[in-house]
Design a protein around this motif. Structure first.
Motif, PDB file in Angstrom:
ATOM      1  N   ASN A 185      -6.589   9.530 -14.048  1.00  0.00           N
ATOM      2  CA  ASN A 185      -5.650   9.094 -14.410  1.00  0.00           C
ATOM      3  C   ASN A 185      -4.315   8.057 -13.079  1.00  0.00           C
ATOM      4  O   ASN A 185      -3.683   9.197 -13.225  1.00  0.00           O
ATOM      5  CB  ASN A 185      -5.170   8.777 -15.244  1.00  0.00           C
ATOM      6  N   GLY A 186      -4.564   6.352 -13.413  1.00  0.00           N
ATOM      7  CA  GLY A 186      -3.099   6.535 -12.675  1.00  0.00           C
ATOM      8  C   GLY A 186      -3.224   5.858 -11.379  1.00  0.00           C
ATOM      9  O   GLY A 186      -2.027   5.326 -10.684  1.00  0.00           O
ATOM     10  N   VAL A 187      -4.324   6.385 -11.118  1.00  0.00           N
ATOM     11  CA  VAL A 187      -4.149   6.740  -8.686  1.00  0.00           C
ATOM     12  C   VAL A 187      -5.135   5.319  -8.580  1.00  0.00           C
ATOM     13  O   VAL A 187      -5.615   4.869  -9.311  1.00  0.00           O
ATOM     14  CB  VAL A 187      -5.268   8.241  -8.243  1.00  0.00           C
ATOM     15  N   SER A 188      -4.488   5.315  -7.667  1.00  0.00           N
ATOM     16  CA  SER A 188      -4.897   3.479  -6.640  1.00  0.00           C
ATOM     17  C   SER A 188      -6.068   4.080  -5.582  1.00  0.00           C
ATOM     18  O   SER A 188      -7.056   3.581  -5.144  1.00  0.00           O
ATOM     19  CB  SER A 188      -4.008   3.049  -5.775  1.00  0.00           C
ATOM     20  N   TYR A 189      -6.022   5.475  -5.001  1.00  0.00           N
ATOM     21  CA  TYR A 189      -7.001   6.024  -4.651  1.00  0.00           C
ATOM     22  C   TYR A 189      -7.447   7.472  -4.599  1.00  0.00           C
ATOM     23  O   TYR A 189      -6.708   8.253  -4.803  1.00  0.00           O
ATOM     24  CB  TYR A 189      -6.486   5.963  -2.580  1.00  0.00           C
ATOM     25  N   ILE A 190      -8.762   7.394  -3.591  1.00  0.00           N
ATOM     26  CA  ILE A 190      -8.771   9.100  -3.969  1.00  0.00           C
ATOM     27  C   ILE A 190      -9.140   9.537  -2.829  1.00  0.00           C
ATOM     28  O   ILE A 190     -10.125   8.965  -1.913  1.00  0.00           O
ATOM     29  CB  ILE A 190     -10.183   9.380  -5.263  1.00  0.00           C
ATOM     30  N   LEU A 191      -8.884  10.647  -2.276  1.00  0.00           N
ATOM     31  CA  LEU A 191      -9.444  11.444  -0.855  1.00  0.00           C
ATOM     32  C   LEU A 191      -9.921  13.148  -1.101  1.00  0.00           C
ATOM     33  O   LEU A 191      -9.370  14.222  -1.599  1.00  0.00           O
ATOM     34  CB  LEU A 191      -8.578  11.936   0.257  1.00  0.00           C
ATOM     35  N   MET A 199       0.528  -1.197   0.143  1.00  0.00           N
ATOM     36  CA  MET A 199       0.139   0.040   0.091  1.00  0.00           C
ATOM     37  C   MET A 199       0.880   1.189  -0.391  1.00  0.00           C
ATOM     38  O   MET A 199       0.992   2.794  -0.995  1.00  0.00           O
ATOM     39  CB  MET A 199      -0.904  -0.059   0.884  1.00  0.00           C
ATOM     40  N   SER A 200       2.046   1.067   0.652  1.00  0.00           N
ATOM     41  CA  SER A 200       2.658   2.454   1.078  1.00  0.00           C
ATOM     42  C   SER A 200       3.154   3.638  -0.306  1.00  0.00           C
ATOM     43  O   SER A 200       3.984   1.552  -1.173  1.00  0.00           O
ATOM     44  CB  SER A 200       3.869   2.734   2.148  1.00  0.00           C
ATOM     45  N   GLY A 201       3.681   3.811  -1.063  1.00  0.00           N
ATOM     46  CA  GLY A 201       3.566   4.334  -2.042  1.00  0.00           C
ATOM     47  C   GLY A 201       3.001   4.133  -3.311  1.00  0.00           C
ATOM     48  O   GLY A 201       3.392   4.850  -4.896  1.00  0.00           O
ATOM     49  N   SER A 237       2.479   8.476  -2.242  1.00  0.00           N
ATOM     50  CA  SER A 237       2.412   9.397  -3.184  1.00  0.00           C
ATOM     51  C   SER A 237       1.373  10.337  -3.273  1.00  0.00           C
ATOM     52  O   SER A 237       0.255   9.286  -3.304  1.00  0.00           O
ATOM     53  CB  SER A 237       3.146   8.629  -4.461  1.00  0.00           C
ATOM     54  N   VAL A 238       1.284  11.625  -3.653  1.00  0.00           N
ATOM     55  CA  VAL A 238       0.912  12.493  -3.498  1.00  0.00           C
ATOM     56  C   VAL A 238       0.244  13.293  -5.031  1.00  0.00           C
ATOM     57  O   VAL A 238       1.202  13.585  -5.617  1.00  0.00           O
ATOM     58  CB  VAL A 238       0.527  12.606  -2.301  1.00  0.00           C
ATOM     59  N   ARG A 239      -0.729  13.248  -5.175  1.00  0.00           N
ATOM     60  CA  ARG A 239      -1.213  14.258  -6.530  1.00  0.00           C
ATOM     61  C   ARG A 239      -2.567  15.055  -5.796  1.00  0.00           C
ATOM     62  O   ARG A 239      -3.245  14.966  -5.862  1.00  0.00           O
ATOM     63  CB  ARG A 239      -1.979  13.627  -7.940  1.00  0.00           C
ATOM     64  N   ALA A 246     -18.054   9.867 -11.042  1.00  0.00           N
ATOM     65  CA  ALA A 246     -18.443   9.886 -12.831  1.00  0.00           C
ATOM     66  C   ALA A 246     -16.538   9.359 -13.279  1.00  0.00           C
ATOM     67  O   ALA A 246     -16.333   8.577 -13.713  1.00  0.00           O
ATOM     68  CB  ALA A 246     -18.831  10.615 -13.424  1.00  0.00           C
ATOM     69  N   ALA A 247     -15.955  10.546 -12.751  1.00  0.00           N
ATOM     70  CA  ALA A 247     -14.319  10.331 -13.394  1.00  0.00           C
ATOM     71  C   ALA A 247     -13.593   8.796 -12.962  1.00  0.00           C
ATOM     72  O   ALA A 247     -13.269   7.888 -13.747  1.00  0.00           O
ATOM     73  CB  ALA A 247     -13.467  11.374 -12.984  1.00  0.00           C
ATOM     74  N   ALA A 248     -13.583   8.587 -11.525  1.00  0.00           N
ATOM     75  CA  ALA A 248     -13.389   7.584 -11.256  1.00  0.00           C
ATOM     76  C   ALA A 248     -13.840   6.019 -11.841  1.00  0.00           C
ATOM     77  O   ALA A 248     -13.363   5.128 -11.914  1.00  0.00           O
ATOM     78  CB  ALA A 248     -13.436   7.573  -9.392  1.00  0.00           C
ATOM     79  N   TYR A 249     -14.995   5.856 -12.165  1.00  0.00           N
ATOM     80  CA  TYR A 249     -16.157   5.512 -12.916  1.00  0.00           C
ATOM     81  C   TYR A 249     -15.726   5.176 -14.452  1.00  0.00           C
ATOM     82  O   TYR A 249     -15.297   3.494 -14.304  1.00  0.00           O
ATOM     83  CB  TYR A 249     -17.646   5.993 -12.761  1.00  0.00           C
ATOM     84  N   LYS A 250     -14.957   5.818 -14.860  1.00  0.00           N
ATOM     85  CA  LYS A 250     -14.223   5.464 -16.229  1.00  0.00           C
ATOM     86  C   LYS A 250     -12.542   5.779 -16.240  1.00  0.00           C
ATOM     87  O   LYS A 250     -12.349   4.698 -17.172  1.00  0.00           O
ATOM     88  CB  LYS A 250     -14.928   7.358 -16.848  1.00  0.00           C
ATOM     89  N   THR A 251     -12.581   5.129 -15.082  1.00  0.00           N
ATOM     90  CA  THR A 251     -10.733   4.450 -15.039  1.00  0.00           C
ATOM     91  C   THR A 251     -10.896   3.201 -14.434  1.00  0.00           C
ATOM     92  O   THR A 251     -11.936   2.822 -14.028  1.00  0.00           O
ATOM     93  CB  THR A 251      -9.648   6.038 -14.746  1.00  0.00           C
ATOM     94  N   THR A 252      -9.620   3.087 -14.181  1.00  0.00           N
ATOM     95  CA  THR A 252      -9.653   1.478 -13.799  1.00  0.00           C
ATOM     96  C   THR A 252      -8.452   1.282 -12.594  1.00  0.00           C
ATOM     97  O   THR A 252      -7.735   2.110 -12.944  1.00  0.00           O
ATOM     98  CB  THR A 252      -9.301   0.634 -14.701  1.00  0.00           C
ATOM     99  N   GLY A 253      -8.392   0.796 -11.850  1.00  0.00           N
ATOM    100  CA  GLY A 253      -7.311   0.469 -10.749  1.00  0.00           C
ATOM    101  C   GLY A 253      -7.821   0.693  -9.140  1.00  0.00           C
ATOM    102  O   GLY A 253      -6.952   0.834  -8.779  1.00  0.00           O
ATOM    103  N   ILE A 254      -8.603   2.312  -9.360  1.00  0.00           N
ATOM    104  CA  ILE A 254      -9.406   2.551  -8.422  1.00  0.00           C
ATOM    105  C   ILE A 254      -9.474   1.402  -7.142  1.00  0.00           C
ATOM    106  O   ILE A 254     -10.528   1.050  -7.518  1.00  0.00           O
ATOM    107  CB  ILE A 254      -9.287   3.983  -8.385  1.00  0.00           C
TER     108      ILE A 254
END
Length: 348
Positions: A77-83, A1-3, A29-31, A117-125
């Motif tokens: 795009n490319g994120v694993s999690y969203i806060l 999970m870390s990273g 890592s944070v965006r 909606a944005a999360a739903y259109k991508t994968t990997g979250i």
């Protein structure tokens, strides 16, 4: 999970900047989604973020208008999690009735739906953690307009309120109820691959490194505690007896990413147990902890505050996450210390 990469929206708010630092410190890592490059520069200029020397572990994406269609499509795009912290906040002076829909309700609702909606259109979250509020599950009239004997917990549910609204805080409360309801309906209808956790803070109090002007330190919910220390009053009238340290709210958001915490839950963030916060206690807290600053007049500490009893039980959050919320005293101390440092007053 870390990273793994976490997208944080609302990163320049009171909770947001603390959450960026907390996530980086935890090894993520944070965006950070910000409205402008100037906002990104402000994040990089904060002492705690700078001390971590995050380098490539902290990046930014500019989202100038969260109400725009597809506002977050690039950001996710490319994120694993969203806060998802971005949402309007209410201030002591509030908004005029003609601004309730445009400044409070629409941004809270559309911003939440946009990120989903944005999360739903991508994968990997894997998970989305949303900053909700205690007012999303506590009726407005029982939260602020009158005292009741009900002890509210995170299982409490209320219907979506209809306008018109009599007070800006009522409109703000409605925005949180509507955003929570929309989130539930989205998950039920779309059945996404990710789950959601809602963090529901009370009045958030604590230091805010984005603020560099001491005159602005008593802003937003912080004013409920600190306006009296500066010799005034919050302008809110009797404030419900619920508060929480900003550091604890940030910690909840980051630790909620742990898969050991089951998704699909709401977690209240309220300190001091059933007794709750007594806002007027800030005067005594400051007198005891910063006597020299009071003696010198750096802290007038002679304003007024009033408390309306509101019983909220957040003990389940403490049990699940395994830590106790910091006291109101610690909340007041953190704001006072920052104010004095920004004012050039030595802190013992």
């Amino acid at each position: 999970m870390s990273g793994e990469l976490v997208l944080i929206t609302g990163g320049t708010g009171l909770i947001g900047i603390k959450t960026i630092h907390t996530a980086l410190k935890a090894g993520y890592s944070v965006r950070a989604a910000v409205r402008s490059q100037a906002k990104a520069d402000a994040v990089l200029a904060t002492p705690t973020v700078g001390a971590l020397n995050p380098g490539s572990k902290l990046s930014f994406v500019i989202v100038p208008d969260i109400l725009a269609d597809n506002a977050y499509d690039e950001a996710v795009n490319g994120v694993s999690y969203i806060l998802h912290l971005a949402s309007p906040v209410i201030k002591g002076e509030g908004f005029t009735p003609d601004q309730y829909e445009t400044e409070l309700i629409a941004p809270a609702l559309k911003g939440t739906l946009s990120i989903l909606a944005a999360a739903y259109k991508t994968t990997g979250i894997k998970r989305i953690v949303i900053t909700s509020s205690e007012v999303a599950i506590i009726p407005w009239e029982e939260f602020i307009a009158k005292e009741v004997d009900i002890v509210f917990d995170d299982k409490y549910e209320i219907p979506v309120p209809e306008g018109p609204y009599s007070h800006p805080f009522e409109a703000y409360s409605a925005s949180k109820v509507r955003a929570l309801d929309a989130t539930k309906r989205f998950v039920k209808e779309k059945k996404p691959e990710w789950d959601i956790i809602n963090i529901m803070p009370s009045f958030v109090v604590g230091d805010n490194e984005i603020i560099t002007d001491p005159k602005k330190i008593s802003d937003g919910t912080v004013s409920a505690a600190f306006a009296q220390v500066l010799g005034g009053d919050s302008g809110w009238g009797a404030v419900p007896s619920t508060s929480v340290h900003v550091a604890d709210v940030a910690r909840l958001h980051v630790e909620a990413l742990d898969p050991k915490i089951e998704g699909g839950q709401n977690f209240l963030a309220v300190s001091e147990g059933e007794r709750g916060t007594r806002w007027e206690d800030a005067i005594e807290i400051v007198n005891r902890n910063f006597p020299e600053a009071v003696k010198k007049g750096a802290l007038p500490n002679n304003g007024t505050a009033a408390t309306k009893r509101t019983r909220v039980d957040a003990s389940r959050t403490e049990e699940v996450f395994g830590f106790k919320f910091q006291s109101y005293e610690e909340q007041v101390k953190s704001v006072t210390k920052q104010y004095l440092e920004l004012s050039g007053v030595a802190v013992a």
